[in-house]
Design a protein around this motif. Structure first.
Motif, PDB file in Angstrom:
ATOM      1  N   UNK A 130       7.577 -79.936 -13.217  1.00  0.00           N
ATOM      2  CA  UNK A 130       5.408 -79.897 -13.955  1.00  0.00           C
ATOM      3  C   UNK A 130       5.563 -79.410 -15.755  1.00  0.00           C
ATOM      4  N   UNK A 131       6.786 -78.788 -16.046  1.00  0.00           N
ATOM      5  CA  UNK A 131       7.124 -78.785 -16.922  1.00  0.00           C
ATOM      6  C   UNK A 131       6.123 -77.270 -17.519  1.00  0.00           C
ATOM      7  N   UNK A 132       6.124 -76.072 -16.828  1.00  0.00           N
ATOM      8  CA  UNK A 132       5.063 -74.723 -16.864  1.00  0.00           C
ATOM      9  C   UNK A 132       6.429 -73.778 -16.637  1.00  0.00           C
ATOM     10  N   UNK A 133       6.019 -72.650 -17.119  1.00  0.00           N
ATOM     11  CA  UNK A 133       7.135 -71.464 -17.476  1.00  0.00           C
ATOM     12  C   UNK A 133       6.409 -70.703 -15.634  1.00  0.00           C
TER      13      UNK A 133
ATOM     14  N   UNK B 193      16.865 -85.435 -14.158  1.00  0.00           N
ATOM     15  CA  UNK B 193      16.414 -85.667 -13.405  1.00  0.00           C
ATOM     16  C   UNK B 193      14.836 -86.362 -13.430  1.00  0.00           C
ATOM     17  N   UNK B 194      14.431 -85.825 -15.202  1.00  0.00           N
ATOM     18  CA  UNK B 194      13.408 -86.452 -15.604  1.00  0.00           C
ATOM     19  C   UNK B 194      13.649 -87.457 -16.449  1.00  0.00           C
ATOM     20  N   UNK B 195      15.046 -87.513 -16.663  1.00  0.00           N
ATOM     21  CA  UNK B 195      15.971 -87.902 -17.435  1.00  0.00           C
ATOM     22  C   UNK B 195      15.130 -88.191 -19.484  1.00  0.00           C
ATOM     23  N   UNK B 196      15.379 -86.976 -19.561  1.00  0.00           N
ATOM     24  CA  UNK B 196      14.749 -86.197 -20.830  1.00  0.00           C
ATOM     25  C   UNK B 196      15.446 -85.378 -21.589  1.00  0.00           C
ATOM     26  N   UNK B 197      15.132 -84.424 -22.351  1.00  0.00           N
ATOM     27  CA  UNK B 197      15.874 -83.931 -23.615  1.00  0.00           C
ATOM     28  C   UNK B 197      15.253 -83.088 -23.599  1.00  0.00           C
ATOM     29  N   UNK B 198      16.023 -81.898 -23.380  1.00  0.00           N
ATOM     30  CA  UNK B 198      15.496 -80.455 -23.643  1.00  0.00           C
ATOM     31  C   UNK B 198      15.289 -79.809 -25.168  1.00  0.00           C
TER      32      UNK B 198
ATOM     33  N   UNK C  11      19.026 -75.503 -13.153  1.00  0.00           N
ATOM     34  CA  UNK C  11      20.029 -75.839 -11.794  1.00  0.00           C
ATOM     35  C   UNK C  11      19.825 -76.997 -11.062  1.00  0.00           C
ATOM     36  N   UNK C  12      20.851 -77.217  -9.913  1.00  0.00           N
ATOM     37  CA  UNK C  12      21.743 -78.072  -9.027  1.00  0.00           C
ATOM     38  C   UNK C  12      20.703 -78.579  -8.548  1.00  0.00           C
ATOM     39  N   UNK C  13      19.399 -78.167  -8.642  1.00  0.00           N
ATOM     40  CA  UNK C  13      18.499 -79.278  -7.799  1.00  0.00           C
ATOM     41  C   UNK C  13      17.744 -80.150  -9.117  1.00  0.00           C
ATOM     42  N   UNK C  14      17.314 -79.591 -10.126  1.00  0.00           N
ATOM     43  CA  UNK C  14      17.037 -80.178 -11.367  1.00  0.00           C
ATOM     44  C   UNK C  14      15.714 -79.223 -11.102  1.00  0.00           C
ATOM     45  N   UNK C  15      14.850 -78.574 -10.537  1.00  0.00           N
ATOM     46  CA  UNK C  15      13.626 -78.445 -10.542  1.00  0.00           C
ATOM     47  C   UNK C  15      13.453 -76.647 -11.427  1.00  0.00           C
TER      48      UNK C  15
ATOM     49  N   UNK D 142      17.113 -69.376 -22.800  1.00  0.00           N
ATOM     50  CA  UNK D 142      18.206 -67.424 -23.171  1.00  0.00           C
ATOM     51  C   UNK D 142      17.384 -67.324 -24.577  1.00  0.00           C
ATOM     52  N   UNK D 143      16.360 -66.557 -24.341  1.00  0.00           N
ATOM     53  CA  UNK D 143      15.307 -66.094 -25.791  1.00  0.00           C
ATOM     54  C   UNK D 143      15.755 -64.408 -26.336  1.00  0.00           C
ATOM     55  N   UNK D 144      16.506 -64.920 -27.633  1.00  0.00           N
ATOM     56  CA  UNK D 144      17.466 -63.666 -27.567  1.00  0.00           C
ATOM     57  C   UNK D 144      16.200 -62.631 -28.653  1.00  0.00           C
ATOM     58  N   UNK D 145      14.788 -63.666 -29.421  1.00  0.00           N
ATOM     59  CA  UNK D 145      14.028 -62.680 -29.947  1.00  0.00           C
ATOM     60  C   UNK D 145      13.761 -61.502 -28.864  1.00  0.00           C
ATOM     61  N   UNK D 146      13.620 -61.530 -27.704  1.00  0.00           N
ATOM     62  CA  UNK D 146      12.812 -60.530 -26.875  1.00  0.00           C
ATOM     63  C   UNK D 146      13.665 -60.251 -26.044  1.00  0.00           C
ATOM     64  N   UNK D 147      15.612 -60.751 -26.132  1.00  0.00           N
ATOM     65  CA  UNK D 147      16.369 -59.966 -25.072  1.00  0.00           C
ATOM     66  C   UNK D 147      15.870 -60.516 -23.520  1.00  0.00           C
ATOM     67  N   UNK D 148      15.750 -61.721 -23.348  1.00  0.00           N
ATOM     68  CA  UNK D 148      15.240 -62.065 -21.824  1.00  0.00           C
ATOM     69  C   UNK D 148      15.580 -63.318 -21.732  1.00  0.00           C
ATOM     70  N   UNK D 149      15.571 -63.978 -20.209  1.00  0.00           N
ATOM     71  CA  UNK D 149      16.348 -65.246 -19.512  1.00  0.00           C
ATOM     72  C   UNK D 149      14.417 -65.788 -18.851  1.00  0.00           C
ATOM     73  N   UNK D 150      14.374 -66.575 -19.948  1.00  0.00           N
ATOM     74  CA  UNK D 150      13.426 -68.100 -19.409  1.00  0.00           C
ATOM     75  C   UNK D 150      13.016 -68.251 -18.275  1.00  0.00           C
ATOM     76  N   UNK D 151      12.010 -69.011 -17.074  1.00  0.00           N
ATOM     77  CA  UNK D 151      12.264 -69.970 -16.029  1.00  0.00           C
ATOM     78  C   UNK D 151      11.000 -71.082 -15.717  1.00  0.00           C
TER      79      UNK D 151
END
Length: 327
Positions: free
Chosen positions: A1-4, A270-275, A309-313, A318-327
């Motif tokens: 659903x393209x939400x954090x 999965x969605x055939x979109x480009x991020x 990931x493999x499921x596409x879910x 990578x968020x270098x501005x805060x030194x974190x990984x966002x999901x």
């Protein structure tokens, strides 16, 4: 659903400025390169870093890009190594990590880094893998070449001259061609992976800094991101996407509407979109209609490299501005 995902930010431990992400489908872990020479191993289910792999320390190594190679199950990390090599102070290096032990098992020196203005700052060494010939291709931004590595024995088998400052690669399995973004030339070099020779050069925009490239197997087109403008003749453009038809090697569209500068791109099967990673966040682009259809809501500070990931879910950013990984 393209939400954090709630509580999405996983801080990368003693990492610093995470730039690139790779997902290992065998162990389900995410590997994140940090510019200070640390690879963070993230268990996303636990939402924490479970291991860190040092490539030599912040004074010696800058890790910029990462890729998982399915043929041998190993992780390859490209970066810059500080230390005297052939009379130069820096060299481009690819480190090989075994995910079963999270240890560095090999080191491939690509070549020395010339003392030029481009050697300042984190220049990504883009990588892609060709499953047909088993070669890993690495963009050498400093030597204006693409280096082919045999992943069976981790040896260099070809050094291919391309345009100025190659930064990103995309492989088209339908024709066996490799498309190389030359950032400072404003061109795309086309490499035949069966011969490892450049067979064509596509002029895109000499006044723009090209940043990234992806291949969309559904449309069969190549998409090239614009990271900014260069020089005085910008023609008012500092971002957007170019669409290229590989069959004709012609530009079919230049999309600037609602698109800022692009730092990285990822195709979602999965969605055939480009991020698109942009300074304003992650934009969702629909290749069928050549238009931006939305943006992932919430705050992802300075997004950069991405993996899915493999499921596409799940999308990992990578968020270098805060030194974190966002999901």
């Amino acid at each position: 659903n393209n939400t954090l995902v709630k509580g999405n930010e996983v801080f990368t431990g003693n990492g610093d400025n995470p730039l690139s992400v790779a997902y290992d489908p065998k162990n389900g872990l995410v590997y994140v390169t940090n510019y200070n020479g640390i690879v963070s191993v993230v268990n996303v289910s636990l939402k924490r870093v479970i291991n860190t792999i040092s490539l030599g320390g912040p004074c010696n190594v800058s890790a910029t890009s990462i890729i998982y190679v399915p043929s041998n199950g190993l992780i390859y990390v490209a970066g810059l190594h500080s230390g005297l090599y052939l009379g130069y102070l820096k060299s481009e290096v690819v480190y090989v990590i075994d995910p079963s032990t999270n240890k560095v098992v090999d080191k491939i020196v690509l070549g020395p880094v010339p003392l030029t203005p481009i050697s300042i700052g984190p220049i990504p060494l883009g990588m892609t893998f060709d499953p047909k010939n088993g070669l890993l291709y690495v963009a050498s931004s400093f030597t204006n070449s693409v280096i082919a590595i045999d992943t069976v024995n981790n040896s260099i088998v070809a050094n291919i001259s391309v345009g100025k400052c190659p930064v990103s690669l995309a492989y088209d399995p339908s024709n066996g061609l490799l498309y190389v973004v030359n950032s400072e030339s404003g061109t795309i070099s086309v490499i035949n992976t069966s011969t490892n020779k450049v067979v064509a050069t596509i002029d895109v925009a000499p006044y723009l800094c090209l940043s990234s490239v992806v291949y969309d197997p559904d449309t069969g087109y190549i998409y090239v991101g614009v990271g900014g403008s260069r020089g005085e003749n910008t023609q008012g453009q500092a971002g957007g996407l170019y669409v290229i038809n590989p069959s004709t090697e012609e530009i079919t569209a230049n999309i600037t509407s609602d698109l800022p500068s692009v730092t990285a791109m990822l195709f979602d099967p999965l969605t055939e979109n480009i991020y698109l990673s942009t300074p304003s966040g992650i934009i969702i682009f629909d290749p069928e209609n050549n238009s931006a259809i939305g943006q992932i809501p919430g705050s992802i500070v300075s997004p950069y490299g991405m993996a899915i990931d493999q499921s596409g879910n799940y999308l990992y950013v990578a968020a270098p501005g805060i030194g974190a990984l966002s999901v």
